[in-house]
Design a protein around this motif. Sequence first.
Motif, PDB file in Angstrom:
ATOM      1  N   UNK A 243       3.599  53.125  -2.956  1.00 58.21           N
ATOM      2  CA  UNK A 243       2.688  53.801  -2.040  1.00 58.21           C
ATOM      3  C   UNK A 243       1.883  52.834  -1.203  1.00 58.21           C
ATOM      4  N   UNK A 244       1.099  53.386  -0.308  1.00 57.01           N
ATOM      5  CA  UNK A 244       0.260  52.568   0.558  1.00 57.01           C
ATOM      6  C   UNK A 244      -0.430  53.432   1.591  1.00 57.01           C
ATOM      7  N   UNK A 245      -1.121  52.764   2.511  1.00 59.72           N
ATOM      8  CA  UNK A 245      -1.861  53.479   3.556  1.00 59.72           C
ATOM      9  C   UNK A 245      -1.642  52.782   4.885  1.00 59.72           C
ATOM     10  N   UNK A 246      -1.357  53.576   5.912  1.00 58.87           N
ATOM     11  CA  UNK A 246      -1.205  53.063   7.271  1.00 58.87           C
ATOM     12  C   UNK A 246      -2.249  53.745   8.145  1.00 58.87           C
ATOM     13  N   UNK A 247      -2.967  52.945   8.918  1.00 57.54           N
ATOM     14  CA  UNK A 247      -4.015  53.464   9.791  1.00 57.54           C
ATOM     15  C   UNK A 247      -3.728  53.007  11.209  1.00 57.54           C
ATOM     16  N   UNK A 248      -3.562  53.963  12.110  1.00 56.78           N
ATOM     17  CA  UNK A 248      -3.336  53.674  13.520  1.00 56.78           C
ATOM     18  C   UNK A 248      -4.629  53.840  14.303  1.00 56.78           C
ATOM     19  N   UNK A 249      -4.734  53.121  15.402  1.00 58.29           N
ATOM     20  CA  UNK A 249      -5.894  53.270  16.276  1.00 58.29           C
ATOM     21  C   UNK A 249      -5.506  54.076  17.501  1.00 58.29           C
ATOM     22  N   UNK A 250      -6.164  55.229  17.655  1.00 55.93           N
ATOM     23  CA  UNK A 250      -5.975  56.049  18.841  1.00 55.93           C
ATOM     24  C   UNK A 250      -7.116  55.799  19.810  1.00 55.93           C
ATOM     25  N   UNK A 251      -7.488  56.821  20.562  1.00 53.09           N
ATOM     26  CA  UNK A 251      -8.616  56.697  21.487  1.00 53.09           C
ATOM     27  C   UNK A 251      -9.056  58.082  21.940  1.00 53.09           C
ATOM     28  N   UNK A 252     -10.352  58.214  22.181  1.00 55.07           N
ATOM     29  CA  UNK A 252     -10.870  59.497  22.648  1.00 55.07           C
ATOM     30  C   UNK A 252     -10.267  59.913  23.986  1.00 55.07           C
ATOM     31  N   UNK A 253      -9.857  58.939  24.805  1.00 57.46           N
ATOM     32  CA  UNK A 253      -9.296  59.315  26.110  1.00 57.46           C
ATOM     33  C   UNK A 253      -7.840  59.757  26.021  1.00 57.46           C
ATOM     34  N   UNK A 254      -7.304  59.808  24.793  1.00 59.34           N
ATOM     35  CA  UNK A 254      -5.979  60.411  24.632  1.00 59.34           C
ATOM     36  C   UNK A 254      -6.066  61.927  24.737  1.00 59.34           C
ATOM     37  N   UNK A 255      -7.261  62.479  24.517  1.00 59.86           N
ATOM     38  CA  UNK A 255      -7.418  63.936  24.543  1.00 59.86           C
ATOM     39  C   UNK A 255      -8.456  64.429  25.540  1.00 59.86           C
ATOM     40  N   UNK A 256      -9.189  63.518  26.131  1.00 58.21           N
ATOM     41  CA  UNK A 256     -10.184  63.900  27.124  1.00 58.21           C
ATOM     42  C   UNK A 256      -9.978  63.005  28.340  1.00 58.21           C
ATOM     43  N   UNK A 257      -9.497  63.598  29.415  1.00 58.69           N
ATOM     44  CA  UNK A 257      -9.083  62.800  30.561  1.00 58.69           C
ATOM     45  C   UNK A 257     -10.230  62.147  31.304  1.00 58.69           C
TER      46      UNK A 257
END
Length: 254
Positions: free
Chosen positions: A137-151
């Motif tokens: 097992x393990x954990x993967x954490x990705x970095x998104x961004x608020x501007x992916x959903x708010x233009x």
Amino acid sequence: MSMRLAGRTALVTGATSNIGRAIAEAYAAQGAHVVVSGRSAERGEEVVEGIRARGGRADFVQADLDGSAAASQTLAEQATRVLGGRIDILVNNAGIYPAGSTEATDEKTFDQVYAVNVKAPFFLTAAVAPAMAEAGGGAIINLGSWIARLGIPVGALYSSTKGAMETLTRAWAAEFGPRGVRVNAISPGVVLTPAPGEEHPAEVMMKGTPANRMGTPEEIANAAVYLAADESAFVHGVVLDVDGGRTTVAVVAA
């Protein structure tokens, strides 16, 4: 005080500055052995030295994640070796941000941004996740961004890559979750450290939010610790908004 990540190993990409650095430092403070990865050996060694000076365990592995499968595979292999044979936590943080308009974006820039922001973490996850599953097992954490959903009117190319990473987070949670690998993402708000006494131009985008200020790298790192630790064992496929309320609450003009 118990360390929430004691005995675990972590690879953090783009860990020589800002959010990535804060995550690497927070993981080490919680007991993890961390591989700090980035392009600059000078900055990477500075981060490692700081972690070691505070009693943490860290090593630097230089990598230019250009989007090629070979570069991602090489980093996975080198980090695994440095960490004693396994990676328990992967943070896909490295990325580039061109703030230009759509009409000003040429094909070379388009391809480079997708290569660094999407292809590189895709192939790094492809190299790391199966080994995590095999190890239990393990954990993967990705970095998104608020501007992916708010233009916003600039940075369409960057925001689209972060939208891709948030979609991959859900897809990978479905793919790897049943094999013991939890995959989640963090969506930061505006996170910058302005010079003392100066207002950064991006600060205006956080005006009128519940927080009414920009975030700090350490606040994003706190969320990354949570998503890597046992407290989030029942959390799969989420995009955790750490944005001062920017995307969830109506902004009131000041």
